[in-house]
Design a protein around this motif. Sequence first.
Motif, mmCIF file in Angstrom:
data_model
loop_
_atom_site.group_PDB
_atom_site.id
_atom_site.type_symbol
_atom_site.label_atom_id
_atom_site.label_comp_id
_atom_site.label_asym_id
_atom_site.label_seq_id
_atom_site.Cartn_x
_atom_site.Cartn_y
_atom_site.Cartn_z
ATOM 1 N N LEU A 1 30.113 130.924 78.559
ATOM 2 C CA LEU A 1 31.190 131.773 79.271
ATOM 3 C C LEU A 1 31.933 131.658 80.221
ATOM 4 O O LEU A 1 32.408 131.384 80.434
ATOM 5 N N ILE A 2 30.330 131.413 81.261
ATOM 6 C CA ILE A 2 30.715 130.682 82.348
ATOM 7 C C ILE A 2 31.691 129.344 82.057
ATOM 8 O O ILE A 2 32.284 128.797 83.491
ATOM 9 N N LYS A 3 30.951 128.442 81.666
ATOM 10 C CA LYS A 3 31.200 126.730 81.544
ATOM 11 C C LYS A 3 33.050 127.241 80.919
ATOM 12 O O LYS A 3 34.498 126.336 81.513
ATOM 13 N N GLU A 4 33.732 127.959 79.872
ATOM 14 C CA GLU A 4 34.439 128.011 79.810
ATOM 15 C C GLU A 4 35.455 128.675 81.290
ATOM 16 O O GLU A 4 36.280 128.402 81.303
ATOM 17 N N LEU B 1 36.176 133.343 86.257
ATOM 18 C CA LEU B 1 34.651 133.831 86.673
ATOM 19 C C LEU B 1 34.750 135.192 87.617
ATOM 20 O O LEU B 1 34.003 136.390 87.290
ATOM 21 N N GLY B 2 35.262 135.340 88.680
ATOM 22 C CA GLY B 2 36.002 136.410 88.740
ATOM 23 C C GLY B 2 36.182 137.711 88.299
ATOM 24 O O GLY B 2 35.687 138.701 87.971
ATOM 25 N N LEU B 3 37.408 137.470 87.170
ATOM 26 C CA LEU B 3 37.494 138.830 86.129
ATOM 27 C C LEU B 3 36.197 138.365 85.341
ATOM 28 O O LEU B 3 35.867 140.079 84.345
ATOM 29 N N LEU B 4 35.807 137.514 85.404
ATOM 30 C CA LEU B 4 34.338 138.049 83.760
ATOM 31 C C LEU B 4 32.686 138.979 84.740
ATOM 32 O O LEU B 4 33.005 139.268 83.700
ATOM 33 N N GLY B 5 32.945 138.596 86.120
ATOM 34 C CA GLY B 5 31.772 139.067 86.178
ATOM 35 C C GLY B 5 32.838 140.088 86.885
ATOM 36 O O GLY B 5 31.871 141.722 86.517
ATOM 37 N N TYR B 6 34.090 140.480 86.589
ATOM 38 C CA TYR B 6 34.289 142.256 86.882
ATOM 39 C C TYR B 6 34.714 142.983 85.788
ATOM 40 O O TYR B 6 34.012 144.017 85.710
ATOM 41 N N GLU B 7 34.393 142.751 84.463
ATOM 42 C CA GLU B 7 33.780 143.058 83.394
ATOM 43 C C GLU B 7 33.144 143.076 83.057
ATOM 44 O O GLU B 7 32.767 143.727 82.245
ATOM 45 N N ALA B 8 32.317 142.189 83.723
ATOM 46 C CA ALA B 8 31.135 142.718 82.908
ATOM 47 C C ALA B 8 30.249 143.765 83.825
ATOM 48 O O ALA B 8 29.360 143.934 83.788
ATOM 49 N N PHE C 1 34.401 127.717 95.785
ATOM 50 C CA PHE C 1 35.230 126.825 94.395
ATOM 51 C C PHE C 1 35.508 127.929 92.703
ATOM 52 O O PHE C 1 35.908 127.717 92.092
ATOM 53 N N PHE C 2 33.694 128.270 93.297
ATOM 54 C CA PHE C 2 34.237 128.293 91.263
ATOM 55 C C PHE C 2 33.517 130.217 91.425
ATOM 56 O O PHE C 2 33.595 130.572 90.040
ATOM 57 N N ASP D 1 27.382 144.549 80.974
ATOM 58 C CA ASP D 1 27.087 143.146 80.508
ATOM 59 C C ASP D 1 26.232 142.286 81.476
ATOM 60 O O ASP D 1 26.639 141.567 82.243
ATOM 61 N N TYR D 2 24.645 142.887 81.435
ATOM 62 C CA TYR D 2 23.249 142.572 82.969
ATOM 63 C C TYR D 2 23.326 140.934 82.382
ATOM 64 O O TYR D 2 23.370 140.264 83.404
ATOM 65 N N PRO D 3 23.480 140.457 81.070
ATOM 66 C CA PRO D 3 23.331 138.742 80.843
ATOM 67 C C PRO D 3 24.708 138.097 81.586
ATOM 68 O O PRO D 3 23.722 137.410 82.394
ATOM 69 N N VAL D 4 25.937 138.332 81.176
ATOM 70 C CA VAL D 4 26.298 137.402 82.256
ATOM 71 C C VAL D 4 26.791 138.008 83.941
ATOM 72 O O VAL D 4 26.940 137.075 84.682
#
Length: 339
Positions: free
Chosen positions: A106-109, A290-297, A274-275, A302-305
């Motif tokens: 997910l992070i790499k994507e 990554l910002g949106l992914l972290g917000y949704e986590a 940068f990331f 979603d603690y692993p994320v």
Amino acid sequence: MGQYFLRRLLLLIPTFLGITLVVFAITRFVPGGPVERMLMESQLQNSEFSQSSRGSQVLSSEQIDELKAFYGLDKPMLEAYWDWLNKLVRLDLGESTRYYLPVWELIKERLPVSAFFGICTFLLSYLVSIPLGILKALRHNSRFDSISSMLIYAGYALPAYVVGIFLLTVFAFQLGWFPMGGFVGDDFYYLDGFWPKALNLFHHALLPLIAYAIGDFAVLTMTMKNSLMENLSADYVRTAVAKGLPFRKAVTRHALRNSLIPIASHFGNVISVFFAGSFLIEVIFNIDGLGLLGYEAVVERDYPVVMGILAVTSLLMLVGNILSDICVALVDPRVRFDG
């Protein structure tokens, strides 16, 4: 200098452990984890089929224990944290409890999206802020300095997400000049050629880039201006001019290099930008980074994320601090790291 940076690298280890341990402990004690979420979803689904099942427990105690074991919640906190560290050393960030995919995938994507905005923001801020700060210092108290200062202070006073909402409302919703969000258009992958794709990307990325850069742009510009003005009033610059050195050369050869020291001390810290992305900017513009992914986590527990993004951004921040010291040493030859 080598010994200094070696000590700094060794200091990364306890600092990283402290950051991740605190956040890991918070995720263990905050309610609403994956098990609680699954229990709630099961109860809601069961209540739709049977009115009499309300108030009854959908899953048995054995099933709940199995779920806790599956998500690693059946172990003491320190033991679970040690297991997470062992996986991290093997570059295993775990599996998302929401997407049921490896966290690293997910992070790499999402990484290229946040890296694009981070690098573009960095280039835009530095390439504009440094020349503008120099020009403002050389034309201090002029009309240009006053007008530009008003605009810069206004941009600094407004949070980036407020600027983003304003840009989205005016230029996207009301005027329709730009899309309402997204990193690229739906037809991006069907476009033929580099320039049509670049234009599509620019059309979607311009408003978020402005919102990204507005805060750093103001800080860097005023830092550059104030630092250059301080050096221009120093004795060594006046002495150089008194000895016959043209003022332009006194600025470029002496004052400018010393004025870049505060900028250089901030240079390495942008590596995390940068990331890491920006939670609110990516949420506002619906940018899948990554910002949106972290917000949704965080919202979905979603603690692993959450821990995976924290591990990546923390390491980048700590390495960025070391790079800042290197940049200062390159700009200022007087700096020595013998202590």
